[in-house]
Design a protein around this motif. Structure first.
Motif, PDB file in Angstrom:
ATOM      1  N   LYS A   1       0.926  -1.295   0.112  1.00  0.00           N
ATOM      2  CA  LYS A   1      -0.043  -0.038  -0.123  1.00  0.00           C
ATOM      3  C   LYS A   1       0.829   1.423  -0.125  1.00  0.00           C
ATOM      4  O   LYS A   1       2.031   1.253   0.483  1.00  0.00           O
ATOM      5  CB  LYS A   1      -1.035   0.018   1.194  1.00  0.00           C
ATOM      6  CG  LYS A   1      -0.306   0.268   2.585  1.00  0.00           C
ATOM      7  CD  LYS A   1      -1.213   0.510   3.724  1.00  0.00           C
ATOM      8  CE  LYS A   1      -0.707   1.012   4.749  1.00  0.00           C
ATOM      9  NZ  LYS A   1      -0.060   2.304   4.807  1.00  0.00           N
ATOM     10  N   ARG A   2       0.472   2.561  -0.501  1.00  0.00           N
ATOM     11  CA  ARG A   2       0.810   3.451  -0.443  1.00  0.00           C
ATOM     12  C   ARG A   2       1.404   4.019   1.154  1.00  0.00           C
ATOM     13  O   ARG A   2       0.379   3.605   1.972  1.00  0.00           O
ATOM     14  CB  ARG A   2      -0.039   4.880  -0.851  1.00  0.00           C
ATOM     15  CG  ARG A   2      -0.157   4.740  -2.264  1.00  0.00           C
ATOM     16  CD  ARG A   2      -1.301   5.756  -2.788  1.00  0.00           C
ATOM     17  NE  ARG A   2      -2.629   5.041  -2.385  1.00  0.00           N
ATOM     18  CZ  ARG A   2      -3.430   5.904  -1.634  1.00  0.00           C
ATOM     19  NH1 ARG A   2      -3.494   7.182  -1.172  1.00  0.00           N
ATOM     20  NH2 ARG A   2      -4.806   5.348  -1.365  1.00  0.00           N
ATOM     21  N   PRO A   3       2.389   4.303   1.474  1.00  0.00           N
ATOM     22  CA  PRO A   3       2.928   4.684   2.852  1.00  0.00           C
ATOM     23  C   PRO A   3       1.970   5.437   3.612  1.00  0.00           C
ATOM     24  O   PRO A   3       1.725   5.173   4.882  1.00  0.00           O
ATOM     25  CB  PRO A   3       4.277   5.561   2.678  1.00  0.00           C
ATOM     26  CG  PRO A   3       4.729   5.100   1.297  1.00  0.00           C
ATOM     27  CD  PRO A   3       3.734   4.752   0.380  1.00  0.00           C
ATOM     28  N   MET A   4       1.190   6.569   3.094  1.00  0.00           N
ATOM     29  CA  MET A   4       0.241   7.436   3.858  1.00  0.00           C
ATOM     30  C   MET A   4      -1.180   7.003   3.945  1.00  0.00           C
ATOM     31  O   MET A   4      -2.023   7.395   4.661  1.00  0.00           O
ATOM     32  CB  MET A   4       0.358   8.886   3.394  1.00  0.00           C
ATOM     33  CG  MET A   4       1.502   9.803   3.780  1.00  0.00           C
ATOM     34  SD  MET A   4       2.040   9.307   5.837  1.00  0.00           S
ATOM     35  CE  MET A   4       0.752  10.066   6.170  1.00  0.00           C
ATOM     36  N   LEU A   5      -1.600   5.945   3.245  1.00  0.00           N
ATOM     37  CA  LEU A   5      -2.737   5.135   3.480  1.00  0.00           C
ATOM     38  C   LEU A   5      -2.996   4.780   4.849  1.00  0.00           C
ATOM     39  O   LEU A   5      -2.211   3.735   5.170  1.00  0.00           O
ATOM     40  CB  LEU A   5      -3.007   4.546   2.322  1.00  0.00           C
ATOM     41  CG  LEU A   5      -4.429   3.537   2.166  1.00  0.00           C
ATOM     42  CD1 LEU A   5      -5.590   4.633   1.788  1.00  0.00           C
ATOM     43  CD2 LEU A   5      -4.469   2.346   1.153  1.00  0.00           C
ATOM     44  N   HIS A   6      -4.335   5.131   5.361  1.00  0.00           N
ATOM     45  CA  HIS A   6      -4.509   4.291   6.544  1.00  0.00           C
ATOM     46  C   HIS A   6      -5.844   3.056   6.169  1.00  0.00           C
ATOM     47  O   HIS A   6      -6.473   3.372   5.315  1.00  0.00           O
ATOM     48  CB  HIS A   6      -5.343   5.093   7.590  1.00  0.00           C
ATOM     49  CG  HIS A   6      -4.468   6.126   8.231  1.00  0.00           C
ATOM     50  ND1 HIS A   6      -3.310   6.073   8.970  1.00  0.00           N
ATOM     51  CD2 HIS A   6      -4.524   7.527   8.144  1.00  0.00           C
ATOM     52  CE1 HIS A   6      -2.853   7.237   9.266  1.00  0.00           C
ATOM     53  NE2 HIS A   6      -3.507   8.243   9.054  1.00  0.00           N
ATOM     54  N   VAL A   7      -5.436   1.995   6.658  1.00  0.00           N
ATOM     55  CA  VAL A   7      -6.249   0.716   6.391  1.00  0.00           C
ATOM     56  C   VAL A   7      -6.773   0.281   7.633  1.00  0.00           C
ATOM     57  O   VAL A   7      -6.038  -0.027   8.481  1.00  0.00           O
ATOM     58  CB  VAL A   7      -5.727  -0.351   5.485  1.00  0.00           C
ATOM     59  CG1 VAL A   7      -6.750  -1.346   5.192  1.00  0.00           C
ATOM     60  CG2 VAL A   7      -5.048   0.384   3.991  1.00  0.00           C
ATOM     61  N   VAL A   8      -8.041   0.239   7.928  1.00  0.00           N
ATOM     62  CA  VAL A   8      -8.651  -0.357   8.850  1.00  0.00           C
ATOM     63  C   VAL A   8      -9.511  -1.761   8.755  1.00  0.00           C
ATOM     64  O   VAL A   8     -10.266  -1.414   8.071  1.00  0.00           O
ATOM     65  CB  VAL A   8      -9.675   0.663   9.653  1.00  0.00           C
ATOM     66  CG1 VAL A   8      -9.989   0.242  11.122  1.00  0.00           C
ATOM     67  CG2 VAL A   8      -9.046   2.081   9.714  1.00  0.00           C
ATOM     68  N   LEU A   9      -9.171  -2.676   9.549  1.00  0.00           N
ATOM     69  CA  LEU A   9      -9.679  -3.777   9.185  1.00  0.00           C
ATOM     70  C   LEU A   9     -10.682  -4.385  10.397  1.00  0.00           C
ATOM     71  O   LEU A   9      -9.798  -4.199  11.531  1.00  0.00           O
ATOM     72  CB  LEU A   9      -8.717  -5.109   9.025  1.00  0.00           C
ATOM     73  CG  LEU A   9      -7.828  -4.889   7.796  1.00  0.00           C
ATOM     74  CD1 LEU A   9      -6.578  -4.396   8.119  1.00  0.00           C
ATOM     75  CD2 LEU A   9      -7.229  -6.162   6.915  1.00  0.00           C
ATOM     76  N   THR A  10     -11.851  -4.891  10.307  1.00  0.00           N
ATOM     77  CA  THR A  10     -12.351  -5.273  11.333  1.00  0.00           C
ATOM     78  C   THR A  10     -12.953  -6.615  11.474  1.00  0.00           C
ATOM     79  O   THR A  10     -12.959  -7.187  10.265  1.00  0.00           O
ATOM     80  CB  THR A  10     -13.909  -4.132  11.644  1.00  0.00           C
ATOM     81  OG1 THR A  10     -14.812  -4.630  10.960  1.00  0.00           O
ATOM     82  CG2 THR A  10     -13.448  -2.596  11.312  1.00  0.00           C
ATOM     83  N   GLY A  11     -13.419  -6.995  12.634  1.00  0.00           N
ATOM     84  CA  GLY A  11     -14.118  -8.388  12.680  1.00  0.00           C
ATOM     85  C   GLY A  11     -13.443  -9.205  13.740  1.00  0.00           C
ATOM     86  O   GLY A  11     -12.235  -9.027  13.790  1.00  0.00           O
ATOM     87  N   ARG A  12     -14.264 -10.044  14.310  1.00  0.00           N
ATOM     88  CA  ARG A  12     -13.588 -10.995  15.490  1.00  0.00           C
ATOM     89  C   ARG A  12     -12.627 -11.959  14.495  1.00  0.00           C
ATOM     90  O   ARG A  12     -12.864 -12.088  13.294  1.00  0.00           O
ATOM     91  CB  ARG A  12     -14.675 -11.829  16.012  1.00  0.00           C
ATOM     92  CG  ARG A  12     -15.564 -12.549  15.378  1.00  0.00           C
ATOM     93  CD  ARG A  12     -16.361 -13.225  16.267  1.00  0.00           C
ATOM     94  NE  ARG A  12     -17.349 -12.432  16.936  1.00  0.00           N
ATOM     95  CZ  ARG A  12     -18.117 -13.010  17.941  1.00  0.00           C
ATOM     96  NH1 ARG A  12     -17.924 -14.131  18.625  1.00  0.00           N
ATOM     97  NH2 ARG A  12     -19.066 -12.070  18.642  1.00  0.00           N
TER      98      ARG A  12
END
Lengths: 210, 210
Positions: free
Chosen positions: B164-175
């Motif tokens: 991914k691009r260095p400044m991109l935030h990615v949020v992954l959710t779920g148990r």
């Protein structure tokens, strides 16, 4: 909760049949749960997401046509993304209000008496909002910190929560929630740190932390 | 973190002085943390608040003038408050988009092959969004469930996150977040159930749960 995964020795058709049975069980559980109730919700623990999840609930409630009020007890000295956002949507006519009473953390103010006075002003606003029958959800952001430091007595908080309107939802956030509040809460989540990036030269990130 | 509380044998003035010292330490720590970085963030665990906190981050980012995209991998069959809200603010011109790919939990669809196809369509959309340089934060809601059930391989997810691009935030959710994803994540929070009101006849509440 892993019962819905396809088992190694299960065919697609067997899995499908098992899912039909599981669906029946879940539907029955849901049918038995018919009681509508305003909840006392606590987000505590040392991990991230306590206030953030409360803000998420605020937008979910707005999406459901409900009216929301937020009191911030500690934060307030520093402009945040959530404050900018709430200001913007409130100006656009959405039924949300935010009262930022805090002057920052106690190591910033360095004046315990002023901290107590600030917390009590915030609490008076909180009481006013909780008693306003037009409001469906009140978020008391970082109130747990104010009770932890004895700025506000947990027993005063409990007394007000026990007297609330039955359909009002109240969300209390902050680490070190008091035992008295946890005792009477309906829904308590603990946010735990598994891994965090700060203190290794990485600064708190805009949009993530503030 | 309780060091900021006034001690029983400490005068107000002693407490004030100790807070001045604590403030110096905190300021120094913050000054040393100068690295800006797009974070890989995981919200997992069996407690409430995983998706809700991700939605809270979305509004925080919007408040900071950032652009946000959300892919929902599992939810989708049932209208939610968050979907209604996102639709409303997107229509008002805010830079947010939400793609609801899910058709509900697997015990609702009862068709594993369709679930896999749905998850892969969601993943293709997720990749497209993560590679779009105009987007600052991508939320992959319930993706952890899709990897847990082998609808999507964790190694494909890890490969894309590492690129991914260095400044991109990615949020992954779920148990049940996969070990592979936790390994490369910057910030991992576990939401734990301390107390929950359902299964005692109380139904999931509008604004709180959906």
């Amino acid at each position: 909760m892993n019962t819905e995964k396809q088992l190694p020795d299960e065919t697609n058709e067997e899995h499908r049949k098992r899912m039909v049975r599981l669906n029946e069980i879940k539907d029955r559980q849901l049918a038995e749960a018919t009681q509508e109730k305003g909840l006392i919700i606590v987000h505590t623990g040392a991990g991230k997401g306590k206030s953030t999840a409360a803000f998420g609930m605020a937008i979910r409630s707005l999406g459901q046509g409900m009216r929301v009020a937020i009191v911030q007890f500690i934060k307030g000295a520093i402009p945040t993304g959530e404050a900018a956002f709430v200001e913007k949507i409130a100006a656009a006519g959405m039924p949300i209000e935010m009262h930022t009473m805090g002057e920052g953390f106690t190591w910033k103010t360095q004046d315990r008496e002023r901290d107590i006075a600030t917390a009590m002003t915030g609490w008076a606003k909180a009481v006013e909002l909780m008693r306003n029958p037009a409001i469906d959800m009140v978020i008391l952001d970082e109130l747990n910190i104010a009770t932890k430091y004895d700025y506000i007595s947990p027993s005063i908080v409990v007394q007000e929560l026990l007297a609330k309107r039955p359909m009002l939802h109240v969300v209390l956030t902050g680490r070190n929630a008091s035992d008295e509040v946890i005792e009477i809460a309906d829904l308590v989540s603990e946010m735990k740190v598994i891994k965090h990036p700060y203190g290794h030269g990485i600064q708190p990130q805009r949009g993530v932390e503030f």
